[in-house]
Design a protein around this motif. Structure first.
Motif, PDB file in Angstrom:
ATOM      1  N   VAL A 220       0.853  -1.192   0.000  1.00 60.96           N
ATOM      2  CA  VAL A 220       0.000   0.000   0.000  1.00 60.96           C
ATOM      3  C   VAL A 220       0.890   1.244   0.000  1.00 60.96           C
ATOM      4  O   VAL A 220       2.066   1.181   0.382  1.00 60.96           O
ATOM      5  N   ASP A 221       0.319   2.367  -0.424  1.00 56.99           N
ATOM      6  CA  ASP A 221       1.104   3.595  -0.560  1.00 56.99           C
ATOM      7  C   ASP A 221       1.453   4.234   0.779  1.00 56.99           C
ATOM      8  O   ASP A 221       2.208   5.208   0.822  1.00 56.99           O
ATOM      9  N   GLY A 222       0.872   3.709   1.823  1.00 58.47           N
ATOM     10  CA  GLY A 222       1.128   4.304   3.131  1.00 58.47           C
ATOM     11  C   GLY A 222      -0.124   4.171   3.971  1.00 58.47           C
ATOM     12  O   GLY A 222      -0.966   3.315   3.717  1.00 58.47           O
ATOM     13  N   ILE A 223      -0.244   5.039   4.957  1.00 57.57           N
ATOM     14  CA  ILE A 223      -1.400   4.982   5.850  1.00 57.57           C
ATOM     15  C   ILE A 223      -2.387   6.071   5.444  1.00 57.57           C
ATOM     16  O   ILE A 223      -1.996   7.217   5.207  1.00 57.57           O
ATOM     17  N   PHE A 224      -3.632   5.698   5.346  1.00 61.58           N
ATOM     18  CA  PHE A 224      -4.662   6.668   4.984  1.00 61.58           C
ATOM     19  C   PHE A 224      -5.289   7.282   6.225  1.00 61.58           C
ATOM     20  O   PHE A 224      -5.271   6.682   7.303  1.00 61.58           O
ATOM     21  N   ALA A 225      -5.877   8.453   6.019  1.00 68.55           N
ATOM     22  CA  ALA A 225      -6.487   9.157   7.152  1.00 68.55           C
ATOM     23  C   ALA A 225      -7.746   8.452   7.660  1.00 68.55           C
ATOM     24  O   ALA A 225      -8.201   8.705   8.770  1.00 68.55           O
ATOM     25  N   ALA A 226      -8.312   7.589   6.848  1.00 71.64           N
ATOM     26  CA  ALA A 226      -9.474   6.805   7.290  1.00 71.64           C
ATOM     27  C   ALA A 226      -9.536   5.548   6.432  1.00 71.64           C
ATOM     28  O   ALA A 226      -8.859   5.451   5.399  1.00 71.64           O
ATOM     29  N   HIS A 227     -10.340   4.606   6.849  1.00 71.28           N
ATOM     30  CA  HIS A 227     -10.381   3.315   6.164  1.00 71.28           C
ATOM     31  C   HIS A 227     -10.967   3.459   4.753  1.00 71.28           C
ATOM     32  O   HIS A 227     -12.099   3.935   4.593  1.00 71.28           O
ATOM     33  N   PRO A 234      -9.622   8.218   0.658  1.00 72.19           N
ATOM     34  CA  PRO A 234      -9.198   9.023   1.812  1.00 72.19           C
ATOM     35  C   PRO A 234      -7.802   9.634   1.571  1.00 72.19           C
ATOM     36  O   PRO A 234      -7.029   9.123   0.771  1.00 72.19           O
ATOM     37  N   HIS A 235      -7.536  10.706   2.288  1.00 69.69           N
ATOM     38  CA  HIS A 235      -6.219  11.334   2.201  1.00 69.69           C
ATOM     39  C   HIS A 235      -5.142  10.395   2.723  1.00 69.69           C
ATOM     40  O   HIS A 235      -5.360   9.679   3.691  1.00 69.69           O
ATOM     41  N   ALA A 236      -3.975  10.438   2.088  1.00 72.10           N
ATOM     42  CA  ALA A 236      -2.834   9.684   2.614  1.00 72.10           C
ATOM     43  C   ALA A 236      -2.136  10.543   3.658  1.00 72.10           C
ATOM     44  O   ALA A 236      -2.078  11.762   3.537  1.00 72.10           O
ATOM     45  N   ILE A 237      -1.639   9.899   4.689  1.00 78.90           N
ATOM     46  CA  ILE A 237      -0.952  10.643   5.751  1.00 78.90           C
ATOM     47  C   ILE A 237       0.527  10.725   5.410  1.00 78.90           C
ATOM     48  O   ILE A 237       1.154   9.714   5.091  1.00 78.90           O
ATOM     49  N   VAL A 238       1.084  11.927   5.459  1.00 80.70           N
ATOM     50  CA  VAL A 238       2.493  12.124   5.125  1.00 80.70           C
ATOM     51  C   VAL A 238       3.377  11.783   6.328  1.00 80.70           C
ATOM     52  O   VAL A 238       4.360  11.059   6.206  1.00 80.70           O
ATOM     53  N   ILE A 273       6.681   3.804   5.803  1.00 78.28           N
ATOM     54  CA  ILE A 273       5.896   2.755   5.150  1.00 78.28           C
ATOM     55  C   ILE A 273       5.795   3.117   3.678  1.00 78.28           C
ATOM     56  O   ILE A 273       5.337   4.210   3.319  1.00 78.28           O
ATOM     57  N   LYS A 274       6.297   2.197   2.838  1.00 78.92           N
ATOM     58  CA  LYS A 274       6.333   2.489   1.400  1.00 78.92           C
ATOM     59  C   LYS A 274       5.725   1.320   0.623  1.00 78.92           C
ATOM     60  O   LYS A 274       5.543   0.224   1.142  1.00 78.92           O
ATOM     61  N   ASN A 275       5.479   1.587  -0.644  1.00 81.14           N
ATOM     62  CA  ASN A 275       4.848   0.605  -1.514  1.00 81.14           C
ATOM     63  C   ASN A 275       5.860   0.060  -2.514  1.00 81.14           C
ATOM     64  O   ASN A 275       6.419   0.812  -3.326  1.00 81.14           O
ATOM     65  N   PRO A 282       6.212   8.957  -1.766  1.00 82.63           N
ATOM     66  CA  PRO A 282       6.960   9.149  -0.502  1.00 82.63           C
ATOM     67  C   PRO A 282       6.508   8.259   0.653  1.00 82.63           C
ATOM     68  O   PRO A 282       7.269   8.023   1.589  1.00 82.63           O
ATOM     69  N   GLY A 283       5.268   7.798   0.623  1.00 75.22           N
ATOM     70  CA  GLY A 283       4.794   6.937   1.714  1.00 75.22           C
ATOM     71  C   GLY A 283       4.481   7.710   2.974  1.00 75.22           C
ATOM     72  O   GLY A 283       4.386   8.937   2.962  1.00 75.22           O
ATOM     73  N   THR A 284       4.320   6.992   4.060  1.00 71.02           N
ATOM     74  CA  THR A 284       4.006   7.614   5.351  1.00 71.02           C
ATOM     75  C   THR A 284       5.199   7.459   6.277  1.00 71.02           C
ATOM     76  O   THR A 284       5.725   6.365   6.456  1.00 71.02           O
TER      77      THR A 284
END
Lengths: 450, 450
Positions: A220-227, A234-238, A273-275, A282-284
């Motif tokens: 996954v591209d990182g952690i999202f702000a919500a499921h 949802p927005h991705a968290i930087v 966390i990267k994909n 850039p991931g989270t």
């Protein structure tokens, strides 16, 4: 210097391993590579680790082993072939897989040795591939990497003295390929970690060499702000702090097993966390202290399956030890409590429903009725928690007002609110049936205009 | 049938006792009258009970007694004279006051007998006055009223068997004047209640005869929706449930001692707080269940002097028994806790600052540091709680939103919010310096338009 860990889906096929090679080649700081066993290539695929468990069961019950052995070897063979590796690689893997069935069944480390073979063979394969492709790399067994653990099969704990040995890895020139998920006891037995698999190996090595960063590659591209299953796009968290990640993980976000992160957290090593399939993204970034000031709310998690034990007694507040006695009653019955909000003459104990079965619930009610003589005592089920998370929330006075208004506007009744207990979160408890709508209402309130 | 209790200020002078007479005469249901000792007539006056304490101290230390005896007798004499009572009344009172000094000093009930003389003589005086004024009334000693208590000087507990004896009072025709504050042990010793004085006698009698109502006459018109010292002309509360009153009493409202109300509460006898100086005003009615649906918030209380012990530990949530261990540590040090809001990896324990001195605080920190190895642990002082109280709050989704927005608009930061722990209240914790402004902001939000 970076420690980089790849999960099973990042290493499930030759194509994925080629991506991993590019990722390592493109950054000379990526010097220690922790690998998992080959994971799923598609939705209904079988992970090598699960195949090894089946193999072990067959071996233990003296059933036919060949079908298991062949399936596992074939998984590696496909990868070796597609990567054009020398036959000697698959021959070695084959030997190793077959040799597992020669281990003494009564030895308490045998099960762990079966399982560890998934990571161990994959690490050897990948090190060989990297060498063929011209990278100065080398397979390192956890024993040689200094990962010396307690003799607790399937629940190994790192010995504190290990960190000294791990440190010497920084003196090696090669790119080191280390299998994740297991360590070696002082007596030389293979012993796996409880949970979190390879994440914990990466975390230990990152802490041990005081890495500049611990990169954790997933799918996954990182952690999202919500499921994403509830909120569309949802927005991705930087950037996220470890504390924020803990709150989100507790409340339903599943990205990394948080226990696995303790070594990196304690050593103040940032985690990214990267994909693997989108490595330029850039991931989270997960850090001890955030460098930038952000929005008050960075993420909103929700989680169902909570129950509430409500106790009311006139003048409860005057009875010294009342709360402690309630918690002792739970502890004696092996029921873990999550929260205990208190009023003056009443308290609620919030538990995860899965940790309190019908018998335990009945025993608890009987016990509390007899020992505390409450005026009221009842259990309610089917609650969900909605958790708003953000380190800067404290400085924004209006967060609770905005969130609770958003719920009120949607006609969602709030069973409980708790703010300020945690410095980084605000918790609402609602009925399970309202969970998704509550999450959407709050998400819209904080993220819609951005 | 009503039980009516009058406080000390309602019986401090002849003028006040005349008002009491009118109150009893005007309602034939007012059949049992519980009286206190004469209280203050003006701001710097001395209560008879306090004078009796001074008299006891002098007697115990063998100091001159006459000054004390004369002052006390004179208090009663003034009342008798102004009420035109026969000389025999004050002669009896004088004899009684002087006879106290003949009690054996080593007897453990002597102190209680000194104190009880305040109520006891006043009850005799009032019964005599009522008779003179033509009311069929009679003085009843607590022993004859069936108030039989345990032998715990200054901390008497009613014997459960007493209720049977109390019940026979309903069969008497006269208006019964019973001194409050004390009962009699099975051996015949006078023994006073711990706190709440005459309120508890009234509450016991109301419960014992299953009174239709327990009228408690004081010098205020009832309970206000907020403290008149902070809010100018606050609304008077018409009806309140016992649970609401408990929450308000806890958070700073001081009208009745709530422990005193337990008997009436448990017997479901409604309590009415009325003003001796304004008896036609309906006062505040306190009931088990409210008959009418009201506004979501019936009262807002605030109280200062709270401290918070904050504990944070990564993965605290996974440690079974963590919360119980924290509460045990407090209990072992004799520190009473009020609330324990929890996050995922952090918890705060809220205590009243007066119950945790500097030594206890230090010992607690040392103890928790050693036993729990927290990542963070600190104590903060100078918090106030703001408590919004109302049984119907649960059905009004927007209360938390409105209250927290009101605080946000005034720039008041909220240290903590707890809603839903209690079914009848919503608690905010703010810094002490913000307490009054916070109370005003919330009061305006809920009561201004009404």
């Amino acid at each position: 210097m970076k420690v980089v860990k790849f999960g099973g889906s990042s290493l499930a096929s030759a194509e994925q391993i080629q991506k991993v090679f590019d990722i390592i080649k493109n950054d000379s700081e990526r010097r220690i590579v922790v690998v998992s066993a080959p994971g799923k290539r598609m939705k209904d695929d079988v992970k090598v680790t699960d195949a090894l468990i089946a193999y072990y069961q067959a071996y233990k019950h003296q059933e036919d082993l060949s079908v298991h052995q062949e399936w596992i070897i074939e998984r590696y063979r496909i990868i070796c072939t597609e990567l054009n590796l020398d036959d000697s690689v698959i021959t070695d893997i084959q030997k190793n897989i077959l040799s597992l069935a020669l281990l003494p069944v009564e030895n308490r480390f045998t099960y762990d040795t079966f399982l560890a073979a998934g990571e161990n063979n994959n690490a050897k394969l990948i090190a060989e591939y990297f060498k063929v492709k011209g990278l100065n790399s080398r397979y390192v067994h956890p024993q040689d990497a200094g990962i010396i653990v307690t003799s607790d099969p399937s629940n190994a704990q790192l010995l504190k003295t290990s960190y000294k040995k791990i440190k010497y890895l920084t003196e090696l020139d090669e790119i080191l390929i280390v299998p994740g998920f297991f360590g070696v006891t002082e007596q030389g037995n293979v012993c796996t970690f409880s949970r979190g698999g390879s994440d914990i190996t990466g975390s230990i090595l990152a802490a041990g060499i005081k890495a500049d960063v611990y990169e954790n590659f997933t799918d996954v591209d990182g952690i999202f702000a919500a499921h994403p299953g509830i909120i569309r796009n949802p927005h991705a968290i930087v950037e996220l702090t470890y504390r924020e990640m803990r709150e989100l993980a507790y409340s339903g976000f599943s990205v990394l097993h948080d226990e696995a992160l303790v070594p990196a957290y304690r050593a103040h090593v940032p985690l990214i966390i990267k994909n693997t399939n989108n490595p330029d993204y850039p991931g989270t970034r997960i850090v001890t202290k955030r460098s930038t000031k952000g929005a008050p709310v960075v993420g909103i998690a929700s989680s169902s399956g909570f129950s509430s034990i409500y106790i009311n007694k006139y003048l409860m507040n005057r009875e010294v030890g009342f709360g402690r006695r309630v918690l002792s009653a739970l502890e004696n019955l092996g029921i873990r409590f999550e929260h205990m909000p208190t009023g003056i003459d009443d308290m609620s104990v919030i538990v995860r429903s899965k940790y309190m079965n019908k018998q335990q619930e009945k025993a608890l009610i009987d016990n509390l009725t007899e020992s505390l003589h409450p005026d009221e005592l009842y259990v309610e089920h089917d609650f969900s928690i909605i958790m708003l998370v953000g380190e800067d929330m404290k400085e924004h006075a209006g967060v609770a007002a905005r969130a609770s208004r958003a719920l009120a506007v949607h006609g969602i009744s709030i069973a409980m609110i708790s703010q300020g207990a945690s410095e980084v979160s605000l918790m609402f408890i609602v009925k399970e049936k309202d969970e998704k709508e509550a999450l959407r209402a709050i998400y819209d309130e904080f993220f819609f205009e951005i």
